[in-house]
Every structure is written in structure tokens, then in C-alpha cells.
Write a protein that holds these residues in place. Structure first.
Motif, PDB file in Angstrom:
ATOM      1  N   GLN A  65       0.815  -1.226   0.000  1.00 40.85           N
ATOM      2  CA  GLN A  65       0.000   0.000   0.000  1.00 40.85           C
ATOM      3  C   GLN A  65       0.844   1.269   0.000  1.00 40.85           C
ATOM      4  N   THR A  66       2.165   1.153   0.184  1.00 38.41           N
ATOM      5  CA  THR A  66       2.980   2.386   0.225  1.00 38.41           C
ATOM      6  C   THR A  66       3.012   3.129  -1.107  1.00 38.41           C
ATOM      7  N   VAL A  67       2.506   2.507  -2.182  1.00 38.34           N
ATOM      8  CA  VAL A  67       2.394   3.283  -3.438  1.00 38.34           C
ATOM      9  C   VAL A  67       1.563   4.539  -3.200  1.00 38.34           C
ATOM     10  N   ILE A  68       0.612   4.459  -2.247  1.00 42.34           N
ATOM     11  CA  ILE A  68      -0.257   5.618  -1.967  1.00 42.34           C
ATOM     12  C   ILE A  68       0.591   6.786  -1.444  1.00 42.34           C
ATOM     13  N   GLY A  69       1.359   6.517  -0.395  1.00 46.34           N
ATOM     14  CA  GLY A  69       2.139   7.580   0.234  1.00 46.34           C
ATOM     15  C   GLY A  69       3.284   8.070  -0.646  1.00 46.34           C
ATOM     16  N   LEU A  70       3.888   7.131  -1.391  1.00 53.60           N
ATOM     17  CA  LEU A  70       5.000   7.530  -2.268  1.00 53.60           C
ATOM     18  C   LEU A  70       4.510   8.489  -3.349  1.00 53.60           C
ATOM     19  N   GLU A  71       3.352   8.186  -3.924  1.00 53.85           N
ATOM     20  CA  GLU A  71       2.779   9.120  -4.907  1.00 53.85           C
ATOM     21  C   GLU A  71       2.395  10.430  -4.229  1.00 53.85           C
ATOM     22  N   ALA A  72       1.747  10.316  -3.070  1.00 60.98           N
ATOM     23  CA  ALA A  72       1.253  11.524  -2.382  1.00 60.98           C
ATOM     24  C   ALA A  72       2.393  12.477  -2.029  1.00 60.98           C
ATOM     25  N   LYS A  73       3.539  11.893  -1.653  1.00 61.22           N
ATOM     26  CA  LYS A  73       4.683  12.730  -1.290  1.00 61.22           C
ATOM     27  C   LYS A  73       5.118  13.602  -2.472  1.00 61.22           C
TER      28      LYS A  73
END
Ligand SMILES: *Cc1c(COP(=O)(O)O)cnc(C)c1O
Length: 453
Positions: free
Chosen positions: A238-246
Motif C-alpha cells: 500500500q505504500t504506493v499511496i504515500g510515495l505518490e502523495a509525497k
């Protein structure tokens, strides 16, 4: 005119997942074998998961490459959009700047395909023919059905009975993608038959459905188990969410002061905040606040204890150290807002113990009030789960109005609520009530905790 949305190119999508394990200030407590009380190793998990997934569960590597085949599927709906909630800000008359990362645009309508696709891929690669899983309201079951369809795997979903009867549309989605879905407790497993013998009217629970799916996986040929939340590899995917958001927050020219998300097992919010929490651990952003929103009727972090517990009701899983209400916990039937799991991701639990994140329990009427406000300003009708995050974000934005601070608030928006309109109707017609889980029932469930060491 200020911008409303921040969109990444496909070529700017993350090519690796972020693994927080090597960056934790103190290591995660080990997962224990329920029989021996000793830490489990990869071979203990081999009946359940393919080896690639097991290695990710324990990996000491900070970055784990996303296979091309998985990236290729992600491109159906990723990168997802980061929105600035300008209309909500205006309606609240707050100086706060509110952003939300919208995961509702996936084919299944939530963040869950981010891990479902990865898990189906690794299973296919390892020669698995069939998967078994559980689902509550059907979001995980439908996400895995979508993923299994793409990689040509059979799927059987044990769906919590009360949802199976009350929420037929997600079952139909699963069937449309080619999966089999049956109500749990069922007669197909010993775990299900045992529950039915004691209580033929059992409405089911996630814990029971997990027991059934695990039993199915370990007793059937070429079959493995897949799980939609809680464990390390799910949060990793699920870290694709935060990596994109950053990257998108950088495009917007802001760094969040506060990140909020809803937590059931902790996967969508973990996926959002883990890539940011490194900055807090490294003291680059010591003031960053990360707030987990949970339901007052299933308050694992705020009312549970941090202890070794089973992930399922029958006690078949390894023991994980986590915030838990006890594996026999049954959420109250009046609860409409999802997030019903008795436990919490060990990673989220550990970070809470390290004071790196906060938690807030919110009553359900207030969450729907926030969701309707969001729908009437931003337009999107959010999942009842997501409404918990929106509630906390609105409360923080209103505090900013009082103090005059222009804080930046980032919401992990986990999915749309198009199959939850019955719950919205209950709210709109004034039939939804608050329910605080009685302390005595929590104590009762906690008495069932396994004895360790
Ligand atoms: C499943 C789900 C959740 C809760 O699960 P987490 O693992 O805590 O993310 C939250 N929101 C939506 C829309 C979901 O489908």
C-alpha cells in the motif's frame, strides 16, 4: 486560480515499495508460533503464502522492486489523483489547507487492489492455482476477485454472513469477476461447522471468516491464502499511496502538518503515512502529526490492549503483538461504518507505542455527518470507513479556524461509498445511532487473550 488536482505521469509512478521495517527505531516484536510460543520462520508460513510474499513479510530491505507485471496492472487506475479540497475549506471557513489522496478510482473502488494485484501476481508466479480469503462487507473480496481474474487464479471468498445477506452488490461484483462467494460461517469448513453447532444463527465475523479461509487454504490442493490488511506485506504494497502523495504534495508546494486516515487493520493509512514517517523518525519533520481514526464501536487502539493475539476467531493464525479487543470480539450490529476487525497492524501498533502516531475514536453519526458535508462540497460520496478520516480532518480544520493557523492537512481517502447508500439512507433519515462498545464486553473479549511466555 488555485489548482484543484495534482496528477502524476505514469512514468513518475513508484517502481519500488517502501519497507519501513529497517527504519523502525526499535524492531517489531516477533510473530510467535501459537503452539511453541517461539518466533516463527518463513517455513512456518509456507502453507499459507508463496515464498516471495513471506520474504517481504520479514524483509530487512528498505526498497522492494514492484514487478513490471504489477506496475502494468497498477496503470489501469494509478497514479491516483491528489485533490485540494478547496470547496470544503471554503465551507468550513478555515485557513487550513486540506488535501485528499483519492483511492476510490480503482476498479473495485478502494485502495485494496494495490495489494490484491501484488498477491495474485506472486501466487501465480509460484504456481498457485486457487486462493481462499475472507471478506467483511466485500471490499477485499471484490478487490481480490478483480486481481485473480487478471492473473487467471480461482478464488473462493468466505463473506461475513450478515454482509452477505445485507450487501449483495459486492458479492455480485466478485461473481462478475469470476470468483465464488459463500456466507460465513459455512458448512464447508470445520471452523464454520463448529461455530454453527454452537450458534446456528451466528451473523459471522471477520475473525470467523479468516479461520474458514485459512482452513480451506491449508487443506486444499494448490491453494493459498490471501489477506487484505494487518500484516507487513500488505502495508508494504500500500505504500504506493504515500510515495505518490509525497511527490504530489511537493507539486502542490506543501508538506503536511497533519496526516489523517481511517484504520480497520491499518493498511490504507499505513500505506499513506509510512513514506512520510521516515521524516519524523529522522527528526526532519519532528512536528508532523499522524492521526489514526477508528470507530468508537470497534476501538482497538484507544480501548484495546497491546498484546499477543490471534488474527482469527478459531485461533489458527500465528500470534501477533498488536492492539486488540480480543480475537473473540464481535462488533455490535448497529455499527454501519466498517473497520470491524478486532486487531490492528503490528506496524501501526508498534509506531503507536513509540509515540510516533496518534489515535482517535469517533462515533458513527459524526462520521456520516462529515461524509455528507464532504459529498455536498467536494462531490465524492465516500466509504463509511473513509468518513472517519474526514471527520477527524474536519475537526482539525475547525481548530485551525479558532486558532487562525493555516495548517496543511492530508487525508488518506480510501474509497467511494457507492455500495453503502443504505447506511447513508439510515443516517439521512435519522435512524443511525451512536454506540460505544461497553467496557465490560471489551474486558470479556480481552479475557480470551492467549497466554504467552
Ligand atoms: C477495507 C477498507 C478500509 C479499512 O482497511 P484498512 O486495512 O485499515 O485500510 C478502509 N477504507 C476502505 C474504503 C476499505 O475498503
Amino acid at each position: 486560480m488555485e489548482r484543484t488536482k495534482f496528477i502524476l505521469d505514469e512514468k513518475d509512478m513508484p517502481t519500488s515499495w517502501y519497507n519501513v521495517l529497517p527504519d523502525l527505531p526499535t524492531p517489531l516484536p516477533p510473530v510467535l508460533h501459537p503452539g511453541t510460543g517461539k518466533p516463527i520462520g518463513p517455513e512456518d508460513m509456507a502453507p499459507l503464502f508463496p515464498m516471495d510474499i513471506i520474504m517481504q513479510e520479514f524483509s530487512p530491505q528498505r526498497w522492494i522492486e514492484i514487478p513490471e507485471e504489477v506496475q502494468d496492472v497498477y496503470k489501469i487506475w494509478r497514479p491516483t489523483v491528489l485533490y485540494r479540497a478547496r470547496r470544503l475549506e471554503k465551507a468550513l471557513d478555515t485557513p487550513a489547507k486540506i488535501f485528499y489522496k483519492y483511492e476510490g478510482s480503482s476498479p473495485a473502488g478502494s485502495h485494496k487492489p494495490n495489494t490484491a494485484v501484488a498477491q495474485a501476481y506472486y501466487n501465480k508466479k509460484a504456481g498457485t492455482k486457487r486462493l481462499a480469503t475472507e471478506t467483511g462487507a466485500g471490499q477485499w473480496g471484490s478487490s481480490l476477485a478483480f486481481a485473480c481474474m487478471l492473473f487467471g487464479l480461482e478464488l473462493k471468498v468466505y463473506m461475513v454472513k450478515v454482509s452477505y445477506t445485507q450487501k449483495p452488490y459486492r458479492r455480485m461484483m466478485m461473481e462478475t469477476w469470476g470468483a465464488k462467494c459463500i456466507p460465513s460461517p459455512s458448512n464447508d469448513t470445520k471452523a464454520g461447522r463448529d461455530i454453527l453447532a454452537k450458534d446456528p444463527q451466528s451473523p459471522g465475523s471477520l475473525g470467523i471468516a479468516i479461520s474458514e479461509a485459512i482452513e480451506d487454504a491449508v487443506t486444499s490442493k494448490d491453494t493459498k491464502y490471501a489477506i487484505g490488511s494487518v500484516v507487513n506485506h500488505v502495508l508494504l504494497h500500500q505504500t504506493v499511496i504515500g510515495l505518490e502523495a509525497k511527490k504530489q504534495m511537493e507539486m502542490a508546494g506543501f508538506y503536511p502538518d497533519i496526516i489523517v486516515g481511517c484504520v480497520g487493520g491499518g493498511s490504507n493509512f499505513g500505506g499513506m503515512f509510512l513514506p512520510f514517517i521516515k521524516d519524523k523518525i529522522d527528526k526532519k519533520r519532528p512536528d508532523l502529526r499522524i492521526i489514526c481514526a477508528e470507530p468508537a464501536s470497534c476501538p482497538s487502539i484507544t480501548k484495546g490492549v497491546c498484546a499477543y493475539d490471534f488474527g482469527d476467531t478459531a485461533g489458527m493464525t500465528p500470534l501477533m503483538k498488536m492492539y486488540t479487543l480480543g480475537h473473540t470480539f464481535m462488533p455490535p450490529p448497529v455499527h454501519a461504518g466498517g473497520l470491524r476487525y478486532h486487531g490492528m497492524a503490528p506496524i501501526v501498533s508498534h509506531l503507536y507505542n513509540l509515540n510516533l502516531i496518534e489515535a482517535k475514536a469517533v462515533p458513527q453519526v459524526a462520521t456520516f455527518e462529515a461524509g455528507v458535508r464532504f459529498a455536498r462540497t467536494e462531490g465524492f460520496i465516500s466509504a463509511p470507513e473513509t468518513n472517519h478520516a474526514i471527520r477527524v480532518a474536519i475537526d482539525e480544520a475547525l481548530k485551525c479556524k479558532e486558532s487562525g493557523e493555516a495548517k496543511t492537512i492530508l487525508i488518506a481517502h480510501s474509497g467511494h461509498g457507492h455500495f453503502d447508500m443504505a447506511a447513508y439512507e439510515q443516517y439521512l433519515s435519522g435512524q443511525l445511532s451512536d454506540y460505544e462498545y461497553p467496557e465490560a464486553r471489551v474486558k470479556e473479549a480481552l479475557a480470551s487473550l492467549p497466554k504467552v511466555g
